[in-house]
Structure formats: structure tokens, C-alpha cells
Scaffold this active site. Structure first.
Site, PDB file in Angstrom:
ATOM      1  N   CYS A 132       0.849  -1.195   0.000  1.00  0.00           N
ATOM      2  CA  CYS A 132       0.000   0.000   0.000  1.00  0.00           C
ATOM      3  C   CYS A 132       0.880   1.239   0.000  1.00  0.00           C
ATOM      4  O   CYS A 132       1.871   1.287   0.728  1.00  0.00           O
ATOM      5  CB  CYS A 132      -0.888  -0.021   1.234  1.00  0.00           C
ATOM      6  SG  CYS A 132      -1.991   1.405   1.352  1.00  0.00           S
TER       7      CYS A 132
ATOM      8  N   HIS B 138      -9.051  -3.819  -2.136  1.00  0.00           N
ATOM      9  CA  HIS B 138      -8.076  -3.072  -1.343  1.00  0.00           C
ATOM     10  C   HIS B 138      -8.449  -1.577  -1.307  1.00  0.00           C
ATOM     11  O   HIS B 138      -8.487  -0.966  -0.237  1.00  0.00           O
ATOM     12  CB  HIS B 138      -6.672  -3.268  -1.951  1.00  0.00           C
ATOM     13  CG  HIS B 138      -5.589  -2.481  -1.279  1.00  0.00           C
ATOM     14  ND1 HIS B 138      -4.552  -3.071  -0.591  1.00  0.00           N
ATOM     15  CD2 HIS B 138      -5.371  -1.138  -1.183  1.00  0.00           C
ATOM     16  CE1 HIS B 138      -3.756  -2.134  -0.107  1.00  0.00           C
ATOM     17  NE2 HIS B 138      -4.231  -0.940  -0.450  1.00  0.00           N
ATOM     18  N   GLU B 139      -8.757  -1.012  -2.471  1.00  0.00           N
ATOM     19  CA  GLU B 139      -9.049   0.429  -2.549  1.00  0.00           C
ATOM     20  C   GLU B 139     -10.374   0.776  -1.866  1.00  0.00           C
ATOM     21  O   GLU B 139     -10.485   1.807  -1.203  1.00  0.00           O
ATOM     22  CB  GLU B 139      -9.067   0.907  -4.006  1.00  0.00           C
ATOM     23  CG  GLU B 139      -7.753   0.716  -4.769  1.00  0.00           C
ATOM     24  CD  GLU B 139      -6.528   1.224  -4.047  1.00  0.00           C
ATOM     25  OE1 GLU B 139      -6.622   2.169  -3.234  1.00  0.00           O
ATOM     26  OE2 GLU B 139      -5.441   0.657  -4.279  1.00  0.00           O
TER      27      GLU B 139
ATOM     28  N   HIS C  91     -10.137   1.256   1.768  1.00  0.00           N
ATOM     29  CA  HIS C  91      -9.678   2.602   2.152  1.00  0.00           C
ATOM     30  C   HIS C  91     -10.875   3.532   2.374  1.00  0.00           C
ATOM     31  O   HIS C  91     -10.863   4.371   3.273  1.00  0.00           O
ATOM     32  CB  HIS C  91      -8.800   3.206   1.048  1.00  0.00           C
ATOM     33  CG  HIS C  91      -7.359   2.781   1.124  1.00  0.00           C
ATOM     34  ND1 HIS C  91      -6.550   3.053   2.208  1.00  0.00           N
ATOM     35  CD2 HIS C  91      -6.569   2.122   0.240  1.00  0.00           C
ATOM     36  CE1 HIS C  91      -5.328   2.576   1.987  1.00  0.00           C
ATOM     37  NE2 HIS C  91      -5.314   1.988   0.790  1.00  0.00           N
TER      38      HIS C  91
END
Ligand code: ZN
Length: 211
Positions: free
Chosen positions: A135, A177-178, A181
């Protein structure tokens, strides 16, 4: 009573549809002299607080603004920074707690970066599989995370038109993953174990043999 409810409803509609970037957000979008933006890091405590926040939706009015165009351009430059290159980036990583991500589409010809507004995963399909992740906001280390291999994504494009798309493989992993966030989650919370660069190389080699 009904009139009051209508008034509340219209007030909510107006604030969510016609909302602009705040003055603070606009200042962040314009901050710095370089095109590449400052990337927030979990190792810095004020940054970590922002990275742990839940992002707010983006309005149609925001998408049509000059601030959006600039943010889009600068996020793209940031994720492609040769000194800290990534395959995806979420707006909170550059200090904008809004639901927007850029993902490199390894499932498309030319592997372009594309932007997704207010994205959400509406379906998770098949099995989870472990893979190595890193990341931009977590310097140096990497982790082994289990992710769904197929997802159905609902999002708005840069014209604010809604779409649904089935996404598979590594690109689906990047989306997960994004989107984490945007919920204030960092992949290290989900990692089964953190890996040294050597262990990661072994894992990647093993995965390549599998395919
Ligand atoms: Zn990340």
C-alpha cells in the site's frame, strides 16, 4: 407533520445532490507545487486518523467541478509516481475523504488507470484466495491477504452515470483493497501475516506456477 417530513427530505436531497467540495478539501486539492500529491502514511499520527475515517459520497456537482478535474489528474500522477508507484489509489490517501478510487485495469487492453465514483461491491462470488499486497500509505512492508476473486461492482463514472460490472482476478483484488480505504480500513488489519520482500517473492512465484 407531512410538510415537515417533506421539508427534511428536500433538505437532505439538496445537500447530497448539490454538495460541493468543502473549502478545506479544495485547499488540499490545490496544495503543493508539484503535480504529485502528498500521500498520507499510517506511520504519521494525523495522517492515520484521516486514513481511518469513513469517506463521504461524491455529488454530481462535485464531478462537474474544476476541483474534481484537478484531483483526478493529480491522483493519477501520484499513483504513477516512479518513486512510489501503485496499481490503485483511493482519495483518502491524498487527504480527501471522498468515495473515489483509481484502479489499474489489468483486465483491459493497455492496462489503463480508470476512476470510479461512489463505488460499492454488491456481490462477492466464488472463493477467496490469498495474495501479496502492499500500500502506498504503508511504507516498506507487504502482507498476505485473502480476497474474493470475482466481485460485482456498482459505481458512477466520470459523467456520473451508474454502472454495474463483473470484475475478476487481480483487478478485483485491487478494487477490494481500494474500497477498504473508503471504509477507513487498511489491508494490514486483514493480513494473515506480514511478509518480508523475500517471502513475498516466493509467494508470487508459487502463484505464477499455479496459473
Ligand atoms: Zn492502499
Amino acid at each position: 407533520m407531512r410538510n415537515i417530513l417533506y421539508a427534511i427530505f428536500f433538505a437532505l436531497m439538496t445537500t447530497s445532490c448539490n454538495q460541493k467540495f468543502t473549502a478545506e478539501e479544495s485547499a488540499t486539492i490545490h496544495a503543493g507545487e508539484r503535480e504529485i500529491m502528498y500521500v498520507l502514511s499510517v506511520t504519521e499520527s494525523p495522517d492515520s486518523t484521516i486514513l481511518r475515517q469513513k469517506s463521504l459520497p461524491i455529488s454530481e456537482q462535485m464531478v462537474q467541478s474544476e476541483d474534481f478535474t484537478l484531483l483526478r489528474r493529480r491522483m493519477l500522477a501520484t499513483v504513477q509516481d516512479p518513486e512510489n508507484e501503485g496499481v490503485g489509489i483511493a482519495a483518502p490517501q491524498v487527504g480527501i475523504s471522498r468515495q473515489m478510487v483509481a484502479v489499474q485495469r489489468f483486465d483491459k487492453e493497455g492496462e489503463p488507470f480508470e476512476f470510479f465514483i461512489n463505488p460499492e461491491i454488491v456481490e462477492r462470488i466464488g472463493e477467496k484466495k490469498a495474495g501479496g499486497e502492499g500500500c502506498l500509505s504503508v511504507p516498506e512492508i507487504r502482507g498476505d491477504v485473502e480476497r474474493w476473486q470475482t466481485i460485482r461492482l456498482r459505481y458512477r463514472d466520470e459523467q456520473f452515470v451508474e454502472h454495474e460490472e463483473l470484475i475478476e482476478g487481480f483487478t478485483a483484488v485491487i478494487f477490494q483493497h481500494e474500497l477498504d480505504h473508503l471504509d477507513g480500513h487498511i489491508y494490514t488489519e486483514k493480513a494473515e501475516k506480514m511478509l518480508t520482500p523475500e517471502e513475498l517473492e516466493e509467494l508470487m512465484a508459487a502463484q505464477e506456477e499455479d496459473e
